[in-house]
Design an enzyme around this catalytic site. Structure first.
Site, short mmCIF file in Angstrom:
data_model
loop_
_atom_site.label_atom_id
_atom_site.label_comp_id
_atom_site.label_asym_id
_atom_site.label_seq_id
_atom_site.Cartn_x
_atom_site.Cartn_y
_atom_site.Cartn_z
CG PHE B 383 -66.68 2.78 1.21
CD1 PHE B 383 -66.33 3.57 0.11
CD2 PHE B 383 -65.90 2.86 2.36
CE1 PHE B 383 -65.24 4.40 0.18
CE2 PHE B 383 -64.80 3.69 2.42
CZ PHE B 383 -64.47 4.47 1.34
CD1 TRP B 411 -59.77 0.90 -1.92
CD2 TRP B 411 -60.93 -0.83 -1.12
NE1 TRP B 411 -59.30 0.64 -0.66
CE2 TRP B 411 -60.00 -0.43 -0.14
CE3 TRP B 411 -61.78 -1.92 -0.84
CZ2 TRP B 411 -59.89 -1.04 1.10
CZ3 TRP B 411 -61.67 -2.54 0.39
CH2 TRP B 411 -60.73 -2.10 1.35
#
Lengths: 558, 558
Positions: B383, B411
Site C-alpha cells: 500500500f 495493484w
C-alpha cells in the site's frame, strides 16, 4: 401417419448462426450481443441509430376465445412470418418470452408448434437470455428497499398497512401467495403481511414491455407507486431512490432478443407481461425495432381478441404510436365446436351444427376488430380431424359476415401450407385500407372507458361497480391519472366475466371487483372476477418428468 | 499522485474478443458459448474431451484473517496470474462469481482491484452469465415441490415441522429471514414457518461447485435432504422426483465462465458458495478445466487461511482429488497493524510495534499451511502508506519463521509489480516439494474431525458441544454419513470464535451451536457462533447511488 412431437421437430432444426439471421435484417455482428450461437440481443445503440428509417407494415395475429382444444395463435404467427418470407417478402415476427415457472407445472412453452416453431425451444422455455431473472431482481430490490426504508426510520412516513408492492418469483409456488414477513425480532424488521406474484405479473414486466428506451424505462420505474402514507399520499420508487439501480439491473434485458424460426427467418422474442392484469404483448422496443428492419412484422397478443387485441390497440399501440395494418383472427374447427358446446372428449366426431353455433364467437371478434378500423382476415388453423363439411361451414359463416377465411396448414407443412393467407395478408397490409383508431380517447373518464370496452367489445349491458371503486377512480382522475387507458382483467374464456359462457353472450353485466393503479406502466387495472397472479403446481407437476435422457436431450419440457 | 478508481480502470480496459482468450487455452470457437463479446462458457463436451491431458500446477492464494483494512486476496490472485503470464508461463486464474444482492447493499464485487482486475467488471457484479439465477430457480423449484407434495396428499409422510429446506433469493432482504407461508385458506396450502437465505448460501450452490460433471450434479442434487418424516426418516430431493428438473435448470450454469484480466489473460470465474456454511471456493469443474488447459492455475479460497484454505484442502481437494503445489499467503502492513491492535482511523501512522504484534497472526497461518505439506510464500500486498521500517519488520518476522515474504505492487503496477513473487511461486510449484495431505482421514469420527481442526488450525484447547449435538453426529454416522468432511462455520475475523480476538489467540474454546447435514454437497456444517445467511441492506444502501450517468456508464456499483 405418425407426426413427430414439437420437441422432436425442434431438435432436428437446422439452425443458422444468429449472426446470419441478424445480417438478413442488416444488423452488423458487432451490434449483436450473442448468447450462445443461436440467440442474440440487438444493441441499444444500433436500435437508436435506426430511428429515421421508415416503418414496415404491422400485422396483428389474434384469436377467438381460447378453449382447451387450442387455437394455435403463436403457431399461426410463426407460420405467417415464414409464409411471408416464402412468398418473397422481408418479414420478421415478434412474440413473447415464455415464463419459466409454469413449464414445471403443466404448461409447455409458447414457441409455436409443428413446423411453425421458433428455436432454440428448450432455451426459450428455461432461462433464455435472462430477461425474466433481471425483472425478478429489479422488482425484489424495490421490495427490499421499501422494508429497509421503514427499518431505518421510515423518513417518508410509509404506512406499512398501505404497502401495495409485493415480491415476485418465476415459479409456481402457492405457499408464497400470502405470507407474513419480518418475524424473528428487531433485527428482521416490522412484521407485516406480504406475498409473491409470478414474475410475469410484475409491473416491472409491463414497464419493460412499454418503455421506448432506457431513459423512458427509468422514468416509468420511478413512477411506480409502492405504498401510501397515513395521509394517503403515494410513495414512489423514485422517492425511495430505487429507480436508478432498477434501471441498471434491467439495461441488458431491455435489448430485444433475436432468434429464428425453423425456416431460419428472424424472430424477436422479447418480454411477456400477463394478459389479464397487464397488456399481454411483447415489448414495444422489439416491435418498433422489427418495423425498422423488416417490411412486414407479424406479432400476436395474449388470449382472445376481446382481451388481447383490445389491449394491443388501446394500450400498446396508443402508447407507442403504432398502427396495425391488418389483423389475422385465428380459429380452429375444434375450438368452434367447443364454443358451440361440444365437450373435449367428443371433438373427434364431425358436428357441423356445433361448428355453426360456435361461429358466433368468431363473428363477434370479426366485428370488434372492424371497430378499430383495421382490415381482418380469418385463419382457419387446420387440424387433421377437421372434416370438409365443418370447414365449409366456417367459410360460409365468415363469408356471410362480409369477411373472408383462409385454411392454413402451416403446422403440418410449414410456409408451404400458409401461402394463400400470406399473400392475402400482404395485400391487405399494403392496401392502405387500415384507418386505425383506438376505441376511446385519452380524455374520456376512467369509468366511461371501462363502460366503453364492456359494451362495445364484450357486449355487456352494464358495468357494476360500487361507490368505493367509483370514488377510487375519481381520486385517480383528480391526481392526474385520468388520461390513462384501462387494462381489463377478466376471464379469457368468454366475452363475459363467466368462463362458462362461451359463444357470443349478451345481456350480461361486468362486475368490477377491484381497481389498481399501475402508474409506471401507465394504465389502470380493472379486475373483474378472480385473477390468479401466483399459480400453483398440479398434483403431478411436469417437473417430475423433466430430465436429461441418456442421449443428453431434455425430456418432459414440452 | 492521483489514482484512478477501480471502475475507471476497468472501463478503460482494452478487452480482446473472448474467442481470442479461449484460443490461448486451445479452446476452439465452436466450444465457447459466448455471452456478449467478452464472456463465454466452455462447453461440457470440450471439457469431457480433455480428461486424459496432464494437469498443470495448482497454486492457492489465501490470506491472514481479514480486517476492515482489506488484504487484497483476489487482487493478488489476479496479479499473480498476470505475473506468471508476464514471465512467459501459460497461466490461468480461477475465482468465484460475485453475488448480486450485496452489490446493492454496501459491498462491491470481487473482481480484484487497481491494475489487477478481471473484466467485464460491471457484468460480473450484475447478472453475469446467469449462473446464480439458475441456482435460485433450481433451489426454489425444490421448495415449491415440497409444499406441493404436502398439498396434494403428502404421500411421503413429510412432517411439516421438520422441513429443513428453505427458499433463496439473490438479494439482501432481512424481511424474508423468518416468514409464515401458505396463509389465506385451503387453496394456498398448510400454513407453516419458512424463510429465505441469500442464494450463495444455498446447498445447490455448494453442489454445483463440487460436482465433477452433470451426472454427478444430478446424483448430488438427488441426495439433498429436504425434510424428515414423523419417524425421523429423511426425505430427499430424489424422493420428490425433483433432481431431474433441477439438473436441467442448472445444466448451462455448470459450464465454467471464461473472461479475462486487464492484461488479457484467461480467467475462469465460476461459482461462489458461502465461505462459512459452505466451502467458499470456485467450482471444481472450473479448476479442473483450467488445470487441463494451463500450466499454472492460480485460485483463491474465501476468508483467511483458517477457514478458506482449510476447506480448500479438506473439502474441495479431498473430494475432487486435487493437490495444491504451492500456497501464497497474502498479508498487508495495514492488516498486520489492525491484527496488532491499531484502529482503522490510525492506520495512516507508522507503527512498527503493532506490525510486529500483528505478525503473530501471519505466523500461525504459515505454520498451518505447512501442516498440509504444501510450500508457502508470503505476498506483502503493498500500500502507498506502508513505510520501509514496517515492511522490513514483516520480512524479518517471516524470515524467522523459516519462510519468505515478497513485496508485490500489482495493484499499482500490474504484472510488472509482481514479477518476483511470480518467479518464486513458479519455482516452488515446479520443485515437487509439495506432499499434500488433508488434515484428517475420512474414517475419523465427525466429532474428532471437528476437534482436529479446532486444535490444530484454530489452536483451541477444546470443543464444547452438548449431548444433543454429539447424538446428532452419532446418528449421522450410523446413517452412513460418518466419512464426510466437516465444514466449519465461524467468524472469519479471528482464529477463535470471538471476532474481536485478533492476532494469534490461544487457550480458547470452540462452542458448537448447531450441526447441519448437507448430504448433497457432501459435508457436515458445524456452526460455531452467529452465522447470517440472509444479509440486510444498510441505512443508505448503495442501490441509492447506482445509476447510469449521462455518458451511459454505470455509477455507484463499486
Amino acid at each position: 401417419m405418425a407426426y413427430k412431437t414439437d420437441i422432436e421437430i425442434a431438435r432436428e432444426a437446422k439452425k443458422k448462426p444468429i449472426q446470419e439471421i441478424g445480417a438478413r435484417l442488416g444488423i452488423p455482428e458487432t451490434e449483436l450481443l450473442p448468447f450462445g450461437h443461436d440467440k442474440a440481443k440487438v444493441s441499444a445503440e444500433f436500435i437508436a441509430a435506426q430511428k429515421d428509417r421508415p416503418d414496415g407494415k404491422l400485422i396483428l395475429v389474434t384469436a377467438i376465445n381460447p378453449t382447451p382444444a387450442g387455437e394455435g395463435k403463436t403457431t399461426t404467427t410463426v407460420g405467417l412470418g415464414d409464409g411471408l418470407n416464402a412468398i418473397g417478402k422481408n418479414a420478421a415476427i415478434c412474440i413473447r418470452e415464455a415464463s419459466l415457472g409454469p413449464c414445471f407445472g403443466m404448461k409447455g412453452g409458447a414457441a409455436g408448434g409443428g413446423l411453425a416453431q421458433v428455436v432454440p425451444m428448450e432455451d426459450m422455455n428455461l432461462h433464455f437470455t435472462g430477461d425474466f431473472h433481471a425483472i425478478t431482481s429489479a422488482h425484489n430490490l424495490l421490495s427490499a428497499m421499501i422494508d429497509n426504508h421503514i427499518y431505518w426510520g421510515n423518513e417518508l412516513g410509509i404506512d406499512q398497512r398501505r404497502i401495495v408492492w409485493r415480491r415476485v418469483m418465476d415459479m409456481n409456488d402457492r405457499a408464497l401467495r400470502e405470507i407474513v414477513t419480518s418475524l424473528g425480532g428487531v433485527a428482521n424488521g416490522f412484521p407485516g403481511q406480504g406475498g409473491f406474484d409470478i414474475t410475469v405479473a410484475s409491473e416491472v414486466m409491463a414497464i419493460l414491455c412499454l418503455a421506448t428506451d432506457i431513459r423512458d424505462l427509468q422514468e416509468r420505474l420511478g413512477r411506480i407507486i409502492v405504498a401510501y402514507t397515513r395521509e394517503r399520499e403515494p410513495v414512489s420508487a423514485r422517492d425511495l431512490k430505487a429507480d436508478g439501480a432498477m434501471t441498471v439491473l434491467l439495461a441488458q434485458a431491455m435489448q430485444p432478443n433475436l432468434v429464428q424460426t425453423l425456416e431460419n427467418n428472424p424472430a424477436f422474442v422479447h418480454g411477456g407481461p400477463f394478459a389479464n392484469i397487464a397488456h399481454g404483448c411483447n415489448s414495444v422496443i422489439a416491435t418498433k425495432t422489427a418495423l425498422k428492419l423488416a417490411d412486414y412484422v407479424v406479432t400476436e397478443a395474449g388470449f382472445g381478441a376481446d382481451l388481447g387485441a383490445e389491449k394491443f390497440m388501446d394500450i400498446k399501440c396508443r402508447m407507442a404510436d403504432l398502427a396495425p395494418d391488418a389483423v389475422v383472427i385465428v380459429a380452429t374447427v375444434r375450438a368452434m365446436k367447443m364454443n358451440g358446446g361440444v365437450k373435449k372428449e367428443d371433438l373427434g366426431a364431425e358436428n357441423v351444427a356445433a361448428v355453426h353455433k360456435g361461429c358466433e364467437n368468431l363473428g363477434r371478434h370479426i366485428a370488434n376488430i372492424r371497430s378499430f378500423g383495421v382490415p381482418a382476415v380469418v385463419a382457419i388453423n387446420h387440424f387433421v380431424t377437421d372434416t370438409e363439411a365443418e370447414i365449409d361451414e366456417v367459410m360460409a359463416y365468415v363469408d356471410r359476415q362480409g369477411s373472408e377465411a383462409i385454411v392454413c396448414r402451416h403446422w403440418a407443412e410449414g410456409s408451404a401450407g400458409i401461402a394463400d393467407l400470406s399473400r392475402r395478408v400482404a395485400q391487405l397490409a399494403d392496401s392502405g385500407m387500415a384507418q386505425f383508431a383506438p376505441l376511446y380517447p385519452d380524455e374520456m373518464s376512467l369509468f366511461h372507458k371501462i363502460e366503453t370496452i364492456a359494451k362495445r367489445i364484450y357486449r355487456a349491458d352494464e358495468v357494476l361497480a360500487d361507490k368505493r371503486i367509483r370514488d377510487q377512480l375519481h381520486a385517480w382522475e383528480n391526481a392526474g391519472y385520468g388520461h390513462l387507458p384501462v387494462c381489463m382483467a377478466k376471464t379469457q374464456y368468454s366475452f363475459s366475466t363467466d368462463p362458462n359462457l362461451r359463444g357470443a353472450p349478451t345481456g350480461h353485466s361486468v362486475p368490477v371487483r377491484e381497481v389498481r393503479l399501475s402508474a409506471g406502466a401507465g394504465f389502470v387495472v380493472v379486475i373483474c372476477g378472480e385473477i390468479m397472479t401466483m399459480p400453483g403446481l398440479p398434483r403431478v407437476p411436469s417437473a417430475e418428468q423433466i430430465r436429461f435422457n441418456d442421449a443428453g436431450q431434455i425430456e418432459g419440457l414440452f
